[in-house]
Design a protein around this motif. Sequence first.
Motif, PDB file in Angstrom:
ATOM      1  N   ASP A 159       3.601  -5.908  -1.110  1.00 28.68           N
ATOM      2  CA  ASP A 159       2.863  -7.309  -0.876  1.00 28.68           C
ATOM      3  C   ASP A 159       2.527  -6.986   0.572  1.00 28.68           C
ATOM      4  O   ASP A 159       2.245  -8.376   1.102  1.00 28.68           O
ATOM      5  N   ASN A 160       2.371  -5.978   1.648  1.00 32.96           N
ATOM      6  CA  ASN A 160       2.523  -6.185   2.694  1.00 32.96           C
ATOM      7  C   ASN A 160       1.227  -4.916   2.960  1.00 32.96           C
ATOM      8  O   ASN A 160       2.013  -3.906   2.879  1.00 32.96           O
ATOM      9  N   GLU A 161      -0.082  -5.428   4.003  1.00 32.97           N
ATOM     10  CA  GLU A 161      -0.369  -4.082   3.629  1.00 32.97           C
ATOM     11  C   GLU A 161      -0.456  -3.014   4.742  1.00 32.97           C
ATOM     12  O   GLU A 161       0.118  -4.479   6.170  1.00 32.97           O
ATOM     13  N   ALA A 188      -0.624   2.205  12.266  1.00 31.07           N
ATOM     14  CA  ALA A 188      -0.694   1.121  11.683  1.00 31.07           C
ATOM     15  C   ALA A 188       0.914   1.640  10.838  1.00 31.07           C
ATOM     16  O   ALA A 188       2.151   2.030  10.956  1.00 31.07           O
ATOM     17  N   THR A 189       2.016  -0.277  10.974  1.00 23.38           N
ATOM     18  CA  THR A 189       2.541  -0.426  11.177  1.00 23.38           C
ATOM     19  C   THR A 189       2.742  -1.429   9.569  1.00 23.38           C
ATOM     20  O   THR A 189       1.832  -2.277   8.915  1.00 23.38           O
ATOM     21  N   SER A 199       5.672   2.218  -0.837  1.00 19.48           N
ATOM     22  CA  SER A 199       5.075   1.085  -0.722  1.00 19.48           C
ATOM     23  C   SER A 199       4.392   1.008   0.990  1.00 19.48           C
ATOM     24  O   SER A 199       3.981   0.048   1.454  1.00 19.48           O
ATOM     25  N   ALA A 200       5.728   1.711   1.735  1.00 23.33           N
ATOM     26  CA  ALA A 200       5.397   1.754   3.395  1.00 23.33           C
ATOM     27  C   ALA A 200       5.149   3.001   3.338  1.00 23.33           C
ATOM     28  O   ALA A 200       4.773   3.865   5.184  1.00 23.33           O
ATOM     29  N   GLY A 251      -4.221   0.460  -6.223  1.00 19.87           N
ATOM     30  CA  GLY A 251      -4.175   0.177  -5.841  1.00 19.87           C
ATOM     31  C   GLY A 251      -2.974  -0.425  -4.365  1.00 19.87           C
ATOM     32  O   GLY A 251      -2.225  -1.271  -4.715  1.00 19.87           O
ATOM     33  N   GLY A 252      -2.835   0.506  -3.965  1.00 17.45           N
ATOM     34  CA  GLY A 252      -2.727   0.055  -2.374  1.00 17.45           C
ATOM     35  C   GLY A 252      -2.379  -0.459  -1.427  1.00 17.45           C
ATOM     36  O   GLY A 252      -4.551  -0.769  -1.718  1.00 17.45           O
ATOM     37  N   LEU A 253      -2.474  -1.060  -0.727  1.00 21.34           N
ATOM     38  CA  LEU A 253      -2.951  -2.211   0.306  1.00 21.34           C
ATOM     39  C   LEU A 253      -3.373  -1.699   1.289  1.00 21.34           C
ATOM     40  O   LEU A 253      -2.820  -0.317   2.141  1.00 21.34           O
TER      41      LEU A 253
END
Length: 798
Positions: A159-161, A188-189, A199-200, A251-253
């Motif tokens: 839920d975080n780009e 980028a973090t 996700s990260a 689908g990734g942010l």
Amino acid sequence: MWTSGRMSNAKNLFRLGVSLYFWGLMDLTTTVLSGSARPLTEGQEDNLSDKLHQRMKRSWVWNQFFVLEEYTGTDPLYVGKLHSDMDRGDGSIKYILSGEGAGIVFTIDDTTGDIHAIQRLDREERSQYTLRAQALDRRTGRPMEPESEFIIKIQDINDNEPKFLDGPYVASVPEMSPVGTSVIQVTATDADDPTYGNSARVVYSILQGQPYFSVDSRTGLIRTALMNMDREAKEYYEVIIQAKDMGGQLGGLAGTTTVNISLSDVNDNPPRFPQKHYQMSVLESAPISSTVGRVVAKDLDEGINAEMKYSLVDGDGLDVFDINTDPNYQVGIITVRKPLSFESKKSYTLKVEGANPHLEMRFLNLGPFRDTTTVHISVEDVDEPPVFEPSIYFVEVPEDVEIGTTIQIISAKDPDVTNNSIRYSIDRSSDPGRFFYVDITSGALMTARPLDREDISWHNITVLAMELNNPSQVGSVSVTVKVLDVNDNAPEFARFYEAFVCENAKAGQLIQTVSAIDRDDPQEGQHFYYSLAPEAANNPNFTLRDNQDNTAWILTRRSGFRQNEQNTFYLPILISDNGRPVLSSTGTLTVHVCSCDEEGVVMSCNAEAYVLPVSLSRGALIAILACIFVLLVLVLLILSMRRQRKQPYIIDEEENIHENIVRYDDEGGGEEDTEAFDIAAMWNPREAQLVVKNRQDMLPEIESLSRYVPQACVMDNNVHNYVLAKLYEADMDLWAPPFDSLQTYMFEGNGSVAESLSSLQSVTTDSDQSYDYLTDWGPRFKKLAEMYGAADSSGVLW
């Protein structure tokens, strides 16, 4: 994308799956930890007790729970269930939940032990909660089991780009850099859990900036991707970098940042002159270091790479002109190095080179990094002042040179083609004493006054040369005149000498050493010769010895000097110098005869010493002096009283009133002053003897002159004759006061147009003087106009 209906079905399915998952987990946990599943024998219990170090057997059915973040349903999210083996299902057990988030984030059904989340959970804000559970007897409130602790962990979702915390970026890279040159690294973090899924996991890509730059997908390092990027063609680039999580999968942010990249300059462009020929002009009167013109070579580079060095490499004016580089504008400034002359050379040609002083070896193949241009300089003619040859004069002249002697010929000429005539003069500010004179046409410098080296030994004068046809063109030259010494000053004593000789002095005793000075300055130095004057050559009392060092001794020739015989001697001494001609002077030494003690100390030099009587005491002497002082005071007092005595102002009635001469300290009022005398006396002198009007504000200081005038004239009714008689008397008497009228005025009053009538302007002879101007002065001077304007038919009276 889910629809609301699908979303509802998905939520229900999601809740059902989570419930089944946790129920299965609870059953497994119960099987493992619950004692009711398989009763232990007594030996097994002892063995287990030893293994657990006598720890109390836990009767809880529990484990750590997991719950997904960002639940957006309307119903509370089911987390799990707590169950005790003492719970028989009859509701006698009450479950209590405490710890982090108890009652706020999480709730528990006190009967069934079901745990629900009643708030939206965010793993990035808090990743887990530690809670405590306890089972109580509902009736007594007594704990059925000891309080136990468990953890609820929040499971991450993507839920975080990714975010570039340091963007936007600014970077620079030299132009013409090879492909693959590192520019900058961006980072980028992602706030999602890097340990759970992808996700990260961030992947970098370039959205804008190709084909000039590229980015490493894993590290975010930006590199050059195109060779020979030229700053002069394009200097600034805007590159957009994207960072996408989920390993870059669909689908990734994603997040982006901007990198502003500029190309820094290198010396890859040689200088070039935009003009291959320059035409300049300069006046021939231009001073040294004055600017003639400027040349500039263009360089597309900037900063230190565009610095220029200008020089003169060829031409016929290399020794006449010079060129300097302006460090601020990188232009070449051509200046005058030597004086110019239109008559000598009218034009010059120069070859100027401009070069880069800072070169880079890898770009030498782009050179040469220098360029040349040609400069033509025309010299323009101007009307120049006369020029002296030589430019400075030095003259030596003896101080006894005669007036009018030519000491130097000053020469100047007009440098122009016209060659105008020259006129010479001396700048009088340089010769205030006017010692010199220059001939106006020939330039001959001559002496105009006697020179005296002892007064002024150096003269620095300025001679001016002016064009005859153009007086504004004036040249000047400095003439230094050194006045040479001649022997024109005789030596003399350095000071006034006065010697003393004791009465008991012996023959040959030194009484005085004398020395002399001479204002002259001979080249061989000063040397003086001393001797007694011829009239004292055989002096029986004193003799002189010349020490040959410009000093002389005065010695006694005898002994037995006596004050009562002669107390002062005057000894004339002759002093001569060694000049040519020899000059000498005579100085007088005054010798006093004094009484001295046995050691030669002077006691008295008076001929007769005053000795007080033996019988006169000090008190008597004071009394005598007091009497003298009292007498002196009385005398001064009497004299003062006599001066202050007032004398009455009495006028002899026999004297004519209008003949009194009165002097005032204040200014007279002319005809408007009626207090000084009675004007009626001028018209009727006879009545003046009967009625006398005395002026009381001022006493006359000069005695009346009426006694010197015959009374017949005074009593005559003809005023004209009377005035002429008085005028004649004043003109003939050189010692008479200079007054024409009866009164003395320095100012004739505001109402008079005649101004001063002082006798200082009167004639002293019988010359013909016209008085016709009196008729123009108005009615007040009508009578005088008739008297003096008439013809001299009456002749002289006396």
